[in-house]
Design a protein around this motif. Structure first.
Motif, PDB file in Angstrom:
ATOM      1  N   SER A  45      37.693  21.145 -28.599  1.00 13.07           N
ATOM      2  CA  SER A  45      38.947  20.655 -28.611  1.00 13.07           C
ATOM      3  C   SER A  45      38.988  19.316 -27.399  1.00 13.07           C
ATOM      4  O   SER A  45      38.273  19.822 -26.511  1.00 13.07           O
ATOM      5  CB  SER A  45      40.292  21.374 -28.109  1.00 13.07           C
ATOM      6  N   CYS A  48      40.528  20.137 -24.003  1.00 10.36           N
ATOM      7  CA  CYS A  48      40.010  21.265 -23.274  1.00 10.36           C
ATOM      8  C   CYS A  48      38.967  20.688 -22.085  1.00 10.36           C
ATOM      9  O   CYS A  48      37.742  20.034 -22.588  1.00 10.36           O
ATOM     10  CB  CYS A  48      39.215  22.357 -24.111  1.00 10.36           C
ATOM     11  N   ALA A  72      38.615  20.354 -33.297  1.00 11.08           N
ATOM     12  CA  ALA A  72      39.684  21.251 -33.563  1.00 11.08           C
ATOM     13  C   ALA A  72      41.155  20.430 -33.164  1.00 11.08           C
ATOM     14  O   ALA A  72      41.240  19.299 -32.433  1.00 11.08           O
ATOM     15  CB  ALA A  72      39.759  22.542 -32.839  1.00 11.08           C
ATOM     16  N   GLN A  76      47.633  24.337 -31.333  1.00 17.71           N
ATOM     17  CA  GLN A  76      47.012  25.629 -31.880  1.00 17.71           C
ATOM     18  C   GLN A  76      48.426  26.438 -32.364  1.00 17.71           C
ATOM     19  O   GLN A  76      49.420  25.955 -32.201  1.00 17.71           O
ATOM     20  CB  GLN A  76      46.641  26.842 -30.703  1.00 17.71           C
ATOM     21  N   SER A  80      45.295  30.393 -33.530  1.00 19.79           N
ATOM     22  CA  SER A  80      44.673  29.544 -32.564  1.00 19.79           C
ATOM     23  C   SER A  80      44.014  28.206 -33.019  1.00 19.79           C
ATOM     24  O   SER A  80      44.482  27.528 -33.962  1.00 19.79           O
ATOM     25  CB  SER A  80      43.446  30.371 -31.790  1.00 19.79           C
ATOM     26  N   TRP A  81      42.766  27.836 -32.679  1.00 18.75           N
ATOM     27  CA  TRP A  81      42.061  26.586 -32.828  1.00 18.75           C
ATOM     28  C   TRP A  81      42.002  26.311 -34.515  1.00 18.75           C
ATOM     29  O   TRP A  81      41.309  27.075 -35.101  1.00 18.75           O
ATOM     30  CB  TRP A  81      40.933  26.335 -32.191  1.00 18.75           C
ATOM     31  N   TYR A  98      39.990  28.155 -39.681  1.00 13.21           N
ATOM     32  CA  TYR A  98      40.146  28.587 -38.183  1.00 13.21           C
ATOM     33  C   TYR A  98      38.843  28.835 -37.867  1.00 13.21           C
ATOM     34  O   TYR A  98      37.907  29.613 -38.227  1.00 13.21           O
ATOM     35  CB  TYR A  98      41.078  29.695 -38.328  1.00 13.21           C
ATOM     36  N   SER A 115      38.332  30.877 -28.086  1.00 12.09           N
ATOM     37  CA  SER A 115      38.194  29.905 -27.177  1.00 12.09           C
ATOM     38  C   SER A 115      37.234  28.825 -27.606  1.00 12.09           C
ATOM     39  O   SER A 115      36.202  28.941 -28.351  1.00 12.09           O
ATOM     40  CB  SER A 115      37.848  30.277 -25.708  1.00 12.09           C
ATOM     41  N   HIS A 279      48.434  18.791 -26.014  1.00 11.44           N
ATOM     42  CA  HIS A 279      47.937  20.310 -26.094  1.00 11.44           C
ATOM     43  C   HIS A 279      48.726  20.953 -24.851  1.00 11.44           C
ATOM     44  O   HIS A 279      49.168  22.016 -25.200  1.00 11.44           O
ATOM     45  CB  HIS A 279      46.635  20.326 -26.003  1.00 11.44           C
TER      46      HIS A 279
END
Length: 331
Positions: A45, A48, A72, A76, A80-81, A98, A115, A279
Motif C-alpha cells: 500500500s 504504509c 492495494a 481497507q 483488509s487489503w 484480496y 499486512s 488511509h
C-alpha cells in the motif's frame, strides 16, 4: 500496513505483533524460496511506511523488472487489503481480489491480521513472507546478481553493526513510537510514547546537524527506514497520532534531511500523500470516527532547496542514481 496486526494490553499500551510469515527468499538454488526473477510479486500500500521501505529499496537497486508490484487500495474493508485500483478489482498477476487469499493459501484457515508489505509466489499464489523487518535487507544482500548497474550498497558490511544499532533505536522510538502514541488507550501510555518519540527526534536532530546521512557518507538502510516515517509526520502523525510537540518543518536539520531524501531519485515517486492521508484518517475510525480527511498541511515545501549538499556525502556512493521506473507504464 501492520496496525491490524496489533493489540492493546491491559495498561493501554500498543503492542505490535511479530510477522507470522517469515520465510526468506535466498540466493540458493536449493532454498525453499530461491531468488528467481519474475517469480515473486511484491504487494504494497502506498499509504504504509513499512511497505514504502520496500518500494524505495526496490527502486534504488533496480529490481523493478525482477520483482513485480501490486498496489492495494489505501482504504481497507472488513477483508483488509483489496485490489480495487485494478480493472475488475482483481490483481492482474495474482488473479485475486484480496491479499488475504494469498494468506489463506499459505495457511488454510488463517484468521490473523493481513499486512503489507507482502511477497507472494506467483506460480502457487501463496504468501511467502510479510516480515517487513527482514525483507529490505534481503533485497540488498540476496538479490545482488539482479541489481542494476550502479546500484548503491544500502547495507555495507563494514557499517552493518552501526546501521543495526541506529535502526533498532529508530524503530523503537520513532517508526513504532508514533503508533504507540496514536493507539495508546491511557494517558500514561500515551505520555510515555510521546516522550520517546521526541527524545529520539531530538537525538536525530543533533546527529544530522553535522552529518548528511545517519551512518557513513552515503544513503543506507537506516536512512530509508527513518525517511518513511518522517515523510508522514506532518501529514498524519502530528495530528492524527497526537505527536504534536512540534512539526517536522520546525526541526531544521530533520526537515532539511527529509527534503534531501525526498528529492533524491528513487524516493520521490514512492510517496503518495493522497493515499497516506486517506488511509490513516478513513481507516482508523477508533481514532477518527468522522473519517474526515484534513485539507492540510501545505505539502509544497517538500520540493524547496534543502542545502544539505554543503555537508558533503555521496548519495549513491560509487554508484549512480536510478533511472525512471521501467515498469511504470505497465501498472
Amino acid at each position: 500496513m501492520v496496525e491490524n496486526n496489533h493489540s492493546t494490553d491491559s495498561t493501554g499500551e500498543f503492542k505490535r505483533s511479530r510477522s507470522r510469515f517469515d520465510d526468506r527468499i535466498l540466493d540458493d538454488p536449493g532454498a525453499r524460496w530461491p531468488v528467481e526473477p519474475g517469480r515473486y510479486r511484491l504487494v504494497v500500500s502506498l499509504a504504509c511506511p513499512w511497505a514504502s521501505r520496500m518500494l524505495v529499496v526496490r527502486r534504488l537497486l533496480g529490481l523493478e523488472e525482477a520483482i513485480s508490484l501490486g498496489v492495494a487500495d489505501p482504504i481497507q474493508d472488513e477483508k483488509s487489503w483489496r485490489f480495487t485500483l485494478d480493472p475488475g478489482d482483481v490483481d492482474p498477476v495474482l488473479g485475486i481480489r484480496y491479499l488475504a487469499e494469498a494468506y489463506q493459501l499459505a495457511e488454510p484457515g488463517y484468521e490473523g491480521g493481513v499486512s503489507v508489505p507482502a511477497i507472494v509466489d506467483v506460480p502457487s499464489g501463496r504468501l511467502v513472507t510479510n516480515d517487513y523487518l527482514q525483507m529490505t535487507l534481503d533485497l540488498s544482500t540476496e538479490w545482488t546478481a539482479h541489481h542494476r548497474p550502479g546500484a548503491p550498497d544500502l547495507y555495507p558490511e563494514p557499517l552493518r553493526d552501526e546501521i543495526d544499532e541506529v535502526v533498532e533505536a529508530v524503530f523503537r522510538d520513532v517508526n513504532n513510537g508514533v503508533y504507540r502514541a496514536g493507539f495508546a488507550t491511557t494517558q500514561e501510555r500515551y505520555d510515555a510514547a510521546y516522550r520517546d518519540v521526541f527524545s529520539r527526534l531530538d537525538w536525530l536532530e543533533e546527529r544530522l546537524t553535522g552529518s548528511r546521512y545517519l551512518v557513513g557518507d552515503t544513503i543506507t538502510e537506516a536512512d530509508i527506514r527513518l525517511f518513511t516515517t518522517l515523510v508522514r509526520f506532518d501529514a498524519v502523525y502530528h495530528g492524527h497520532f497526537k505527536c504534536n510537540r512540534n512539526k517536522l518543518t520546525e526541526m531544521p536539520a530533520l526537515w532539511a534531511y527529509a527534503r534531501d531524501l525526498y528529492q533524491t531519485p528513487g524516493f520521490t515517486d514512492t510517496v503518495d500523500f493522497d493515499h497516506i492521508k486517506r488511509h490513516y484518517y478513513q481507516v482508523h475510525t477508533d481514532i477518527n470516527p468522522t473519517r474526515i480527511v484534513p485539507c492540510g498541511p501545505d505539502l509544497s515545501g517538500w520540493t524547496t532547496p534543502h542545502g544539505r549538499e554543503a555537508l558533503g556525502g555521496r548519495p549513491f556512493g560509487d554508484g549512480t542514481p536510478p533511472g525512471p521506473d521501467p515498469t511504470a507504464a505497465s501498472r
